[in-house]
Design a protein around this motif. Structure first.
Motif, PDB file in Angstrom:
ATOM      1  N   GLN A  12     -22.564  -3.119 -13.347  1.00  0.00           N
ATOM      2  CA  GLN A  12     -21.243  -2.576 -13.653  1.00  0.00           C
ATOM      3  C   GLN A  12     -20.923  -1.406 -12.718  1.00  0.00           C
ATOM      4  O   GLN A  12     -19.796  -1.263 -12.243  1.00  0.00           O
ATOM      5  CB  GLN A  12     -21.179  -2.135 -15.118  1.00  0.00           C
ATOM      6  N   ASP A  13     -21.952  -0.574 -12.438  1.00  0.00           N
ATOM      7  CA  ASP A  13     -21.774   0.531 -11.490  1.00  0.00           C
ATOM      8  C   ASP A  13     -21.555  -0.006 -10.076  1.00  0.00           C
ATOM      9  O   ASP A  13     -20.768   0.556  -9.304  1.00  0.00           O
ATOM     10  CB  ASP A  13     -22.995   1.455 -11.504  1.00  0.00           C
ATOM     11  N   THR A  14     -22.250  -1.099  -9.768  1.00  0.00           N
ATOM     12  CA  THR A  14     -22.091  -1.709  -8.444  1.00  0.00           C
ATOM     13  C   THR A  14     -20.667  -2.216  -8.247  1.00  0.00           C
ATOM     14  O   THR A  14     -20.041  -1.961  -7.212  1.00  0.00           O
ATOM     15  CB  THR A  14     -23.084  -2.871  -8.269  1.00  0.00           C
ATOM     16  N   PHE A  15     -20.134  -2.920  -9.243  1.00  0.00           N
ATOM     17  CA  PHE A  15     -18.772  -3.446  -9.126  1.00  0.00           C
ATOM     18  C   PHE A  15     -17.748  -2.311  -9.047  1.00  0.00           C
ATOM     19  O   PHE A  15     -16.766  -2.406  -8.304  1.00  0.00           O
ATOM     20  CB  PHE A  15     -18.458  -4.369 -10.305  1.00  0.00           C
ATOM     21  N   LYS A  16     -17.986  -1.235  -9.785  1.00  0.00           N
ATOM     22  CA  LYS A  16     -17.080  -0.096  -9.717  1.00  0.00           C
ATOM     23  C   LYS A  16     -17.105   0.525  -8.327  1.00  0.00           C
ATOM     24  O   LYS A  16     -16.059   0.885  -7.770  1.00  0.00           O
ATOM     25  CB  LYS A  16     -17.459   0.957 -10.763  1.00  0.00           C
ATOM     26  N   THR A  17     -18.321   0.647  -7.762  1.00  0.00           N
ATOM     27  CA  THR A  17     -18.446   1.175  -6.403  1.00  0.00           C
ATOM     28  C   THR A  17     -17.688   0.307  -5.409  1.00  0.00           C
ATOM     29  O   THR A  17     -16.973   0.816  -4.531  1.00  0.00           O
ATOM     30  CB  THR A  17     -19.931   1.260  -5.993  1.00  0.00           C
ATOM     31  N   CYS A  18     -17.829  -1.005  -5.544  1.00  0.00           N
ATOM     32  CA  CYS A  18     -17.138  -1.938  -4.647  1.00  0.00           C
ATOM     33  C   CYS A  18     -15.628  -1.795  -4.772  1.00  0.00           C
ATOM     34  O   CYS A  18     -14.908  -1.772  -3.759  1.00  0.00           O
ATOM     35  CB  CYS A  18     -17.564  -3.373  -4.957  1.00  0.00           C
ATOM     36  N   LEU A  19     -15.121  -1.710  -5.997  1.00  0.00           N
ATOM     37  CA  LEU A  19     -13.676  -1.580  -6.201  1.00  0.00           C
ATOM     38  C   LEU A  19     -13.162  -0.264  -5.633  1.00  0.00           C
ATOM     39  O   LEU A  19     -12.084  -0.216  -5.015  1.00  0.00           O
ATOM     40  CB  LEU A  19     -13.347  -1.682  -7.694  1.00  0.00           C
ATOM     41  N   ASP A  20     -13.927   0.803  -5.801  1.00  0.00           N
ATOM     42  CA  ASP A  20     -13.537   2.094  -5.222  1.00  0.00           C
ATOM     43  C   ASP A  20     -13.453   2.006  -3.702  1.00  0.00           C
ATOM     44  O   ASP A  20     -12.523   2.545  -3.078  1.00  0.00           O
ATOM     45  CB  ASP A  20     -14.535   3.184  -5.629  1.00  0.00           C
ATOM     46  N   LEU A  21     -14.425   1.331  -3.090  1.00  0.00           N
ATOM     47  CA  LEU A  21     -14.426   1.174  -1.629  1.00  0.00           C
ATOM     48  C   LEU A  21     -13.234   0.333  -1.165  1.00  0.00           C
ATOM     49  O   LEU A  21     -12.585   0.647  -0.158  1.00  0.00           O
ATOM     50  CB  LEU A  21     -15.737   0.523  -1.173  1.00  0.00           C
ATOM     51  N   LEU A  22     -12.943  -0.732  -1.899  1.00  0.00           N
ATOM     52  CA  LEU A  22     -11.813  -1.588  -1.530  1.00  0.00           C
ATOM     53  C   LEU A  22     -10.488  -0.836  -1.666  1.00  0.00           C
ATOM     54  O   LEU A  22      -9.570  -1.031  -0.865  1.00  0.00           O
ATOM     55  CB  LEU A  22     -11.807  -2.852  -2.391  1.00  0.00           C
ATOM     56  N   HIS A  23     -10.383   0.042  -2.655  1.00  0.00           N
ATOM     57  CA  HIS A  23      -9.176   0.860  -2.791  1.00  0.00           C
ATOM     58  C   HIS A  23      -9.022   1.821  -1.614  1.00  0.00           C
ATOM     59  O   HIS A  23      -7.914   2.275  -1.324  1.00  0.00           O
ATOM     60  CB  HIS A  23      -9.213   1.644  -4.105  1.00  0.00           C
ATOM     61  N   GLU A  24     -10.138   2.112  -0.934  1.00  0.00           N
ATOM     62  CA  GLU A  24     -10.102   2.963   0.256  1.00  0.00           C
ATOM     63  C   GLU A  24      -9.960   2.136   1.531  1.00  0.00           C
ATOM     64  O   GLU A  24     -10.167   2.628   2.641  1.00  0.00           O
ATOM     65  CB  GLU A  24     -11.381   3.802   0.329  1.00  0.00           C
ATOM     66  N   ASN A  25      -9.612   0.836   1.366  1.00  0.00           N
ATOM     67  CA  ASN A  25      -9.435  -0.088   2.494  1.00  0.00           C
ATOM     68  C   ASN A  25     -10.721  -0.304   3.292  1.00  0.00           C
ATOM     69  O   ASN A  25     -10.682  -0.492   4.512  1.00  0.00           O
ATOM     70  CB  ASN A  25      -8.316   0.397   3.428  1.00  0.00           C
ATOM     71  N   LYS A  26     -11.854  -0.287   2.601  1.00  0.00           N
ATOM     72  CA  LYS A  26     -13.137  -0.525   3.245  1.00  0.00           C
ATOM     73  C   LYS A  26     -13.454  -2.026   3.260  1.00  0.00           C
ATOM     74  O   LYS A  26     -12.770  -2.835   2.630  1.00  0.00           O
ATOM     75  CB  LYS A  26     -14.255   0.232   2.528  1.00  0.00           C
ATOM     76  N   THR A  27     -14.523  -2.366   3.982  1.00  0.00           N
ATOM     77  CA  THR A  27     -14.961  -3.761   4.129  1.00  0.00           C
ATOM     78  C   THR A  27     -16.336  -3.939   3.499  1.00  0.00           C
ATOM     79  O   THR A  27     -17.250  -3.150   3.766  1.00  0.00           O
ATOM     80  CB  THR A  27     -15.021  -4.157   5.615  1.00  0.00           C
ATOM     81  N   ILE A  28     -16.495  -4.970   2.695  1.00  0.00           N
ATOM     82  CA  ILE A  28     -17.759  -5.252   2.012  1.00  0.00           C
ATOM     83  C   ILE A  28     -18.245  -6.641   2.431  1.00  0.00           C
ATOM     84  O   ILE A  28     -17.477  -7.600   2.422  1.00  0.00           O
ATOM     85  CB  ILE A  28     -17.595  -5.193   0.484  1.00  0.00           C
ATOM     86  N   LEU A  29     -19.510  -6.723   2.788  1.00  0.00           N
ATOM     87  CA  LEU A  29     -20.127  -8.003   3.160  1.00  0.00           C
ATOM     88  C   LEU A  29     -20.893  -8.565   1.976  1.00  0.00           C
ATOM     89  O   LEU A  29     -21.698  -7.869   1.352  1.00  0.00           O
ATOM     90  CB  LEU A  29     -21.081  -7.807   4.342  1.00  0.00           C
ATOM     91  N   ILE A  30     -20.635  -9.821   1.674  1.00  0.00           N
ATOM     92  CA  ILE A  30     -21.367 -10.507   0.606  1.00  0.00           C
ATOM     93  C   ILE A  30     -21.773 -11.899   1.093  1.00  0.00           C
ATOM     94  O   ILE A  30     -20.984 -12.593   1.746  1.00  0.00           O
ATOM     95  CB  ILE A  30     -20.507 -10.590  -0.688  1.00  0.00           C
ATOM     96  N   PHE A  31     -23.021 -12.271   0.845  1.00  0.00           N
ATOM     97  CA  PHE A  31     -23.508 -13.590   1.235  1.00  0.00           C
ATOM     98  C   PHE A  31     -23.275 -14.544   0.071  1.00  0.00           C
ATOM     99  O   PHE A  31     -23.966 -14.483  -0.956  1.00  0.00           O
ATOM    100  CB  PHE A  31     -24.982 -13.527   1.633  1.00  0.00           C
ATOM    101  N   SER A  32     -22.297 -15.405   0.236  1.00  0.00           N
ATOM    102  CA  SER A  32     -21.749 -16.165  -0.890  1.00  0.00           C
ATOM    103  C   SER A  32     -22.669 -17.267  -1.406  1.00  0.00           C
ATOM    104  O   SER A  32     -22.478 -17.750  -2.524  1.00  0.00           O
ATOM    105  CB  SER A  32     -20.405 -16.776  -0.479  1.00  0.00           C
TER     106      SER A  32
END
Length: 317
Positions: A98-118
């Motif tokens: 849950q903390d991880t997803f919150k961190t990701c959403l915060d980064l995306l709100h800052e227009n950051k890029t996240i890599l995920i191996f689908s």
């Protein structure tokens, strides 16, 4: 820390790989919330390859069990790694996501890029395995959090070999797509529609074959041209072989023993060369400086990596 690591990795790849080619469809990275969704054939070496060739800084979702030590955790976070926990790492850790997803959403709100191996799993093969729902889930959460301009960057990494060096590498950053048009009313429908679209786009320009034999990714130069270049660089390549190969041989032997029957060969070997090779060269140069003079020490310090590049080039033709 991330910038320094990216520069060092970029230089190291010039010695480790025969050639790396990055192809972009559309814009080469934009200041918008972006999920890079990639195949995963070669452990964390995939992340290094993608990060080096992507124009914007990237944040990575990594296995949670790597974050047990507080000192290691601080170092990994400085390199933009974010822990994601799987059931295999303990049911009690799943709540930490849950903390991880919150961190990701915060980064995306800052227009950051996240890599995920689908694919959610790494196997040394030229194939795309069934996609997990992790990428789709994060995309849906982002949309529900108001990130209507979220971009999905389908990406694939192709290797000429998983166990030979120097190797050829291709990175295809395929055309981005948005997800605001996908029906979000029911999660299962969103996940299926998203993964169908994502799979189609990841497979664009991806090498897919059943056997595990090595392949050629880059069109070879003409034979006479290759022979001429080999003659021209033969002497500095010989110096590179004599001064450097023993380092590579020792680290390769250690890596082969430690990574037998696993997918970590390239990752471990590249990581050890990235960290240890500069230290070895520096120490040898210091010894030569102490025994002879500063000029000899500096000469060795520059000749070793430069001649190593010539030897890599000689082997590549």
């Amino acid at each position: 820390m991330y910038t320094l690591f990216k520069i060092a990795a970029s230089l190291a790849l010039k010695l480790y790989c025969k050639k790396t080619v990055a192809r972009f469809q559309g814009n080469r990275g934009k200041k918008e919330p972006t999920l890079i969704a990639s195949n995963h054939p070669n452990s964390f070496f995939d992340a290094i390859i993608i990060a080096v060739h992507y124009p914007e800084p990237i944040y990575f979702l990594a296995r949670g069990d790597a974050f047990k030590n507080p000192i290691v955790t601080k170092f990994l976070r400085a390199l933009h790694l974010i822990p994601i926990y799987r059931l295999s790492e303990g049911k009690e850790n799943l709540n930490k996501n849950q903390d991880t997803f919150k961190t990701c959403l915060d980064l995306l709100h800052e227009n950051k890029t996240i890599l995920i191996f689908s694919e959610g799993i790494c196997i040394n093969e030229w194939n795309l395995r069934p996609l997990k729902k992790g990428t789709a889930r994060l995309a849906l959460m982002a949309m529900q959090d108001g990130l209507l301009n979220l971009r999905i960057q389908p990406t694939n990494v192709n290797y000429s070999s998983f166990h030979k060096n120097p190797k050829e590498v291709e990175i295809n950053f395929n055309l981005c797509f948005g997800v605001h048009h996908i029906d979000q009313a029911k999660e299962s429908i969103f996940y299926n529609t998203f993964n169908t679209l994502l799979k189609k786009n990841i497979l664009n320009n991806m090498v897919v074959k059943e056997d595990l034999s090595d392949i050629k990714l880059v069109k070879p130069t003409s034979k006479w041209h290759s022979r001429l270049l080999k003659v021209v660089i033969a002497f500095p390549a010989l110096i590179g072989f004599l001064s450097n190969y023993w380092i590579y041989w020792i680290l390769k032997k250690i890596t082969v023993k430690k990574t037998k029957n696993s997918v970590f060969y390239d990752s471990i070997l590249f990581g050890m060369l990235l960290l240890l090779y500069p230290l070895i060269v520096f120490q040898l140069s210091a010894v030569v400086t102490f025994c002879f003079n500063l000029q000899m020490g500096l000469l060795l310090f520059f000749v070793m990596p430069i001649s190593a590049w010539f030897y890599k080039s000689y082997k590549s033709y």
